[in-house]
Design a protein around this motif. Structure first.
Motif, PDB file in Angstrom:
ATOM      1  N   LEU A   4      77.115  14.800  30.930  1.00 19.51           N
ATOM      2  CA  LEU A   4      76.902  14.377  32.312  1.00 19.51           C
ATOM      3  C   LEU A   4      75.620  13.572  32.316  1.00 19.51           C
ATOM      4  O   LEU A   4      74.598  14.024  31.787  1.00 19.51           O
ATOM      5  CB  LEU A   4      76.726  15.577  33.261  1.00 19.51           C
ATOM      6  N   ARG A   5      75.698  12.365  32.894  1.00 17.01           N
ATOM      7  CA  ARG A   5      74.519  11.511  32.938  1.00 17.01           C
ATOM      8  C   ARG A   5      74.179  11.202  34.398  1.00 17.01           C
ATOM      9  O   ARG A   5      74.973  10.541  35.077  1.00 17.01           O
ATOM     10  CB  ARG A   5      74.803  10.208  32.178  1.00 17.01           C
ATOM     11  N   ASN A   6      73.075  11.756  34.873  1.00 14.25           N
ATOM     12  CA  ASN A   6      72.602  11.484  36.246  1.00 14.25           C
ATOM     13  C   ASN A   6      73.686  11.630  37.294  1.00 14.25           C
ATOM     14  O   ASN A   6      73.862  10.764  38.150  1.00 14.25           O
ATOM     15  CB  ASN A   6      72.003  10.078  36.320  1.00 14.25           C
ATOM     16  N   VAL A   7      74.411  12.740  37.232  1.00 13.64           N
ATOM     17  CA  VAL A   7      75.527  12.944  38.156  1.00 13.64           C
ATOM     18  C   VAL A   7      75.017  13.396  39.527  1.00 13.64           C
ATOM     19  O   VAL A   7      74.245  14.345  39.639  1.00 13.64           O
ATOM     20  CB  VAL A   7      76.518  13.980  37.584  1.00 13.64           C
ATOM     21  N   SER A   8      75.450  12.686  40.558  1.00 12.98           N
ATOM     22  CA  SER A   8      75.151  13.072  41.937  1.00 12.98           C
ATOM     23  C   SER A   8      76.455  13.190  42.710  1.00 12.98           C
ATOM     24  O   SER A   8      77.373  12.393  42.511  1.00 12.98           O
ATOM     25  CB  SER A   8      74.255  12.032  42.613  1.00 12.98           C
ATOM     26  N   LEU A  17      74.714  17.788  44.186  1.00 17.16           N
ATOM     27  CA  LEU A  17      74.092  17.600  42.870  1.00 17.16           C
ATOM     28  C   LEU A  17      73.231  16.345  42.916  1.00 17.16           C
ATOM     29  O   LEU A  17      73.641  15.326  43.470  1.00 17.16           O
ATOM     30  CB  LEU A  17      75.157  17.446  41.786  1.00 17.16           C
ATOM     31  N   ARG A  18      72.039  16.452  42.328  1.00 19.50           N
ATOM     32  CA  ARG A  18      71.158  15.294  42.281  1.00 19.50           C
ATOM     33  C   ARG A  18      70.732  15.019  40.849  1.00 19.50           C
ATOM     34  O   ARG A  18      70.029  15.818  40.230  1.00 19.50           O
ATOM     35  CB  ARG A  18      69.932  15.515  43.181  1.00 19.50           C
ATOM     36  N   ASN A  19      71.224  13.925  40.310  1.00 20.81           N
ATOM     37  CA  ASN A  19      70.833  13.470  38.966  1.00 20.81           C
ATOM     38  C   ASN A  19      70.948  14.560  37.901  1.00 20.81           C
ATOM     39  O   ASN A  19      70.006  14.776  37.136  1.00 20.81           O
ATOM     40  CB  ASN A  19      69.408  12.917  38.985  1.00 20.81           C
ATOM     41  N   VAL A  20      72.084  15.214  37.884  1.00 23.09           N
ATOM     42  CA  VAL A  20      72.287  16.269  36.888  1.00 23.09           C
ATOM     43  C   VAL A  20      72.709  15.638  35.554  1.00 23.09           C
ATOM     44  O   VAL A  20      73.687  14.898  35.488  1.00 23.09           O
ATOM     45  CB  VAL A  20      73.352  17.280  37.359  1.00 23.09           C
ATOM     46  N   SER A  21      71.939  15.926  34.521  1.00 27.59           N
ATOM     47  CA  SER A  21      72.279  15.474  33.177  1.00 27.59           C
ATOM     48  C   SER A  21      72.370  16.690  32.271  1.00 27.59           C
ATOM     49  O   SER A  21      71.472  17.529  32.271  1.00 27.59           O
ATOM     50  CB  SER A  21      71.223  14.517  32.626  1.00 27.59           C
TER      51      SER A  21
END
Ligand SMILES: Nc1ncnc2c1ncn2[C@@H]1O[C@H](COP(=O)(O)OP(=O)(O)OP(=O)(O)O)[C@@H](O)[C@H]1O
Ligand SMILES: [Mg+2]
Length: 232
Positions: A4-8, A17-21
């Motif tokens: 996951l790359r910067n998932v919002s 979700l805010r910027n989940v990596s």
């Protein structure tokens, strides 16, 4: 196997979700910890293509999830144990396993896959013809895990699979997960039970209010102040 790359994501106007990596390499057992409402199941939905992303990207088995569509996820070689298990209660254990097998890309015959399943779950074997709704919570937890494994996935992703089990069954459950990992599966374990999860994980992430607050090896997670304060 998973990135996951910067998932919002958001639900309506509410950002979740805010910027989940996060990432998972072959052979690892990684846990995703977090309190109620932190966004763990939202992360599960985002990485399995059940939720549109506002930003960022999810790669599962080298494929971009947003491009392949939910109906093709089953063929990627990933086994899922969703929150609440989502078994078909009026079907038998065998029927539940067969449906998951049919949706998978397993090359082995169903009968062969069942044999492998029996060695991990002897009590499931005795109950193949039983309707799932009449089984105990502990038995259903094992059926949900057996179902996720029936297609011989390389990667297993589980959302609070031990929820509702007694302490003794939780110990047994985690032993089974550790054994599956030792036999070569890559695993993402989403859990509230930080102590149990970290006892078998290589490393972990802590999600707080939709963001990754802490990440690191098992040892660094166990000695982290935020995690100790929250859980241990
Ligand atoms: N479909 C939805 N519509 C609106 N809000 C939602 C929806 N699904 C989840 N939420 C909200 O998003 C937040 C995160 O939910 P999520 O299910 O991801 O939490 P969780 O970390 O899995 O918690 P738990 O440990 O209780 O399962 C919660 O506040 C929840 O109420
Ligand atoms: Mg949840």
């Amino acid at each position: 196997m998973l990135e996951l790359r910067n998932v919002s994501t958001s639900y309506g106007q509410v950002s979740m979700l805010r910027n989940v990596s996060l990432n998972l390499r072959k052979g690892e057992l990684v846990c995703l910890l977090g309190p109620n409402g932190a966004g763990k199941s939202t992360t599960f939905k985002a990485l399995s293509g059940q939720l549109p992303l506002d930003g960022g990207e999810v790669q599962l088995m080298g494929q971009e999830v947003a491009r392949i569509g939910t109906e093709n996820i089953g063929a990627l070689g990933v086994g899922f144990v969703p929150e609440g298990r989502r078994l078909f209660p009026s079907l038998t254990v065998r029927e539940n396993l067969k449906l998951a097998y049919d949706a998978s890309r397993s090359k082995a015959r169903f009968d062969e896959r069942l044999e492998t399943t029996y060695s991990l779950f002897p009590r499931v074997q005795e109950r193949m013809a039983q309707q799932v709704r009449t089984m105990s919570g502990g038995e259903q937890a094992m059926v949900a895990l057996a179902r996720a494994l029936i297609g011989d996935p390389e990667l297993l992703i589980m959302d609070e699979p031990s929820l509702g089990l007694s302490p003794k069954l939780i110990d047994e459950y985690f032993e089974t997960v550790a054994r599956i990992h030792a036999e070569g599966k890559t695993i993402l374990l989403i859990e509230q039970n930080a102590e149990k999860a970290l006892s078998i994980a290589d490393r972990g992430y802590l999600l707080v209010r939709g963001q990754i607050a802490v990440e690191g090896s098992r040892e660094s997670m166990l000695s982290d102040d935020t995690i100790r304060h929250m859980y241990l």
